[in-house]
Design a protein around this motif. Structure first.
Motif, PDB file in Angstrom:
ATOM      1  N   ALA A  41      44.089  34.420  37.053  1.00  0.00           N
ATOM      2  CA  ALA A  41      45.405  35.074  37.049  1.00  0.00           C
ATOM      3  C   ALA A  41      46.455  34.134  37.632  1.00  0.00           C
ATOM      4  O   ALA A  41      47.565  34.008  37.105  1.00  0.00           O
ATOM      5  CB  ALA A  41      45.360  36.384  37.840  1.00  0.00           C
ATOM      6  N   ARG A  45      48.329  32.834  34.483  1.00  0.00           N
ATOM      7  CA  ARG A  45      49.362  33.882  34.413  1.00  0.00           C
ATOM      8  C   ARG A  45      49.348  34.655  33.094  1.00  0.00           C
ATOM      9  O   ARG A  45      50.271  34.558  32.278  1.00  0.00           O
ATOM     10  CB  ARG A  45      50.746  33.291  34.657  1.00  0.00           C
ATOM     11  CG  ARG A  45      50.814  32.595  35.988  1.00  0.00           C
ATOM     12  CD  ARG A  45      51.979  33.032  36.828  1.00  0.00           C
ATOM     13  NE  ARG A  45      52.054  32.165  37.981  1.00  0.00           N
ATOM     14  CZ  ARG A  45      52.872  31.123  38.074  1.00  0.00           C
ATOM     15  NH1 ARG A  45      53.718  30.833  37.127  1.00  0.00           N
ATOM     16  NH2 ARG A  45      52.860  30.386  39.149  1.00  0.00           N
ATOM     17  N   ASP A  47      49.452  37.861  30.385  1.00  0.00           N
ATOM     18  CA  ASP A  47      50.439  38.932  30.218  1.00  0.00           C
ATOM     19  C   ASP A  47      49.922  40.259  30.745  1.00  0.00           C
ATOM     20  O   ASP A  47      50.711  41.142  31.089  1.00  0.00           O
ATOM     21  CB  ASP A  47      50.804  39.063  28.733  1.00  0.00           C
ATOM     22  CG  ASP A  47      51.433  37.786  28.212  1.00  0.00           C
ATOM     23  OD1 ASP A  47      52.530  37.442  28.688  1.00  0.00           O
ATOM     24  OD2 ASP A  47      50.814  37.113  27.363  1.00  0.00           O
ATOM     25  N   LEU A  48      48.586  40.413  30.809  1.00  0.00           N
ATOM     26  CA  LEU A  48      47.977  41.660  31.265  1.00  0.00           C
ATOM     27  C   LEU A  48      46.558  41.355  31.711  1.00  0.00           C
ATOM     28  O   LEU A  48      45.922  40.427  31.196  1.00  0.00           O
ATOM     29  CB  LEU A  48      47.968  42.683  30.112  1.00  0.00           C
ATOM     30  CG  LEU A  48      47.457  44.085  30.445  1.00  0.00           C
ATOM     31  CD1 LEU A  48      48.380  45.133  29.841  1.00  0.00           C
ATOM     32  CD2 LEU A  48      46.049  44.288  29.920  1.00  0.00           C
ATOM     33  N   ILE A  49      46.062  42.144  32.666  1.00  0.00           N
ATOM     34  CA  ILE A  49      44.690  41.991  33.162  1.00  0.00           C
ATOM     35  C   ILE A  49      43.935  43.297  32.949  1.00  0.00           C
ATOM     36  O   ILE A  49      44.424  44.364  33.327  1.00  0.00           O
ATOM     37  CB  ILE A  49      44.667  41.619  34.661  1.00  0.00           C
ATOM     38  CG1 ILE A  49      45.401  40.292  34.898  1.00  0.00           C
ATOM     39  CG2 ILE A  49      43.219  41.544  35.180  1.00  0.00           C
ATOM     40  CD1 ILE A  49      45.644  39.965  36.380  1.00  0.00           C
ATOM     41  N   THR A  73      51.937  36.402  40.739  1.00  0.00           N
ATOM     42  CA  THR A  73      51.153  37.235  39.819  1.00  0.00           C
ATOM     43  C   THR A  73      51.414  38.736  39.988  1.00  0.00           C
ATOM     44  O   THR A  73      50.875  39.541  39.228  1.00  0.00           O
ATOM     45  CB  THR A  73      49.646  36.966  40.003  1.00  0.00           C
ATOM     46  OG1 THR A  73      49.290  37.170  41.382  1.00  0.00           O
ATOM     47  CG2 THR A  73      49.279  35.548  39.588  1.00  0.00           C
ATOM     48  N   ILE A  76      52.177  41.026  36.929  1.00  0.00           N
ATOM     49  CA  ILE A  76      51.231  41.153  35.812  1.00  0.00           C
ATOM     50  C   ILE A  76      50.621  42.553  35.844  1.00  0.00           C
ATOM     51  O   ILE A  76      50.032  42.951  36.846  1.00  0.00           O
ATOM     52  CB  ILE A  76      50.109  40.093  35.909  1.00  0.00           C
ATOM     53  CG1 ILE A  76      50.685  38.672  35.865  1.00  0.00           C
ATOM     54  CG2 ILE A  76      49.083  40.301  34.781  1.00  0.00           C
ATOM     55  CD1 ILE A  76      49.674  37.574  36.173  1.00  0.00           C
TER      56      ILE A  76
END
Length: 123
Positions: A41, A45, A47-49, A73, A76
């Motif tokens: 992350a 970086r 866009d989504l986790i 982060t 996110i």
């Protein structure tokens, strides 16, 4: 193309979900434990986790807290993924900083709706 970081220790879940996300037009980064998820992350970086909560090394709650505590982060969006479907599990995930919550086994249409909602530009 949006990038999704999938943090999942179960190989079958990771493989199935990453293939389905790729077919839906996402670039997918993979992490097999919470620490690797935090590291990816920070370095990539996404866009989504998508964060499994039951992870080795660093569990999903702590990994999410660390991602959200880092100014680089913190913005996110994180969706918790867990087999624990009780309301207290949802509340614990949201309290750790997750932006949404989804249960396993994953229902792809429902998860895709949540992903698209979090990736949609504000306004």
């Amino acid at each position: 193309m949006a990038t999704i970081l999938l943090v999942e220790d179960n190989e079958l879940n990771r493989d199935m979900l990453s293939r389905r996300l790729t077919r839906n037009g996402f670039e997918v980064l993979l992490a097999v434990d919470g620490q690797q998820g935090v590291d990816l992350a920070t370095s990539r970086r996404p866009d989504l986790i998508l964060m499994d909560m039951s992870l080795p090394v660093l569990d999903g709650w702590e990994a999410t807290r660390r991602v959200k505590a880092d100014p680089q982060t913190a913005a996110i969006p994180v969706i918790a993924l867990t087999a624990h479907a009780m309301e207290q599990d949802r509340q614990a995930a949201l309290a750790a900083g997750c932006d949404d919550f989804d249960t396993k086994p994953v229902e792809l249409p429902r998860l895709m709706e949540k992903i698209r909602a979090l990736l949609a530009p504000a306004g």
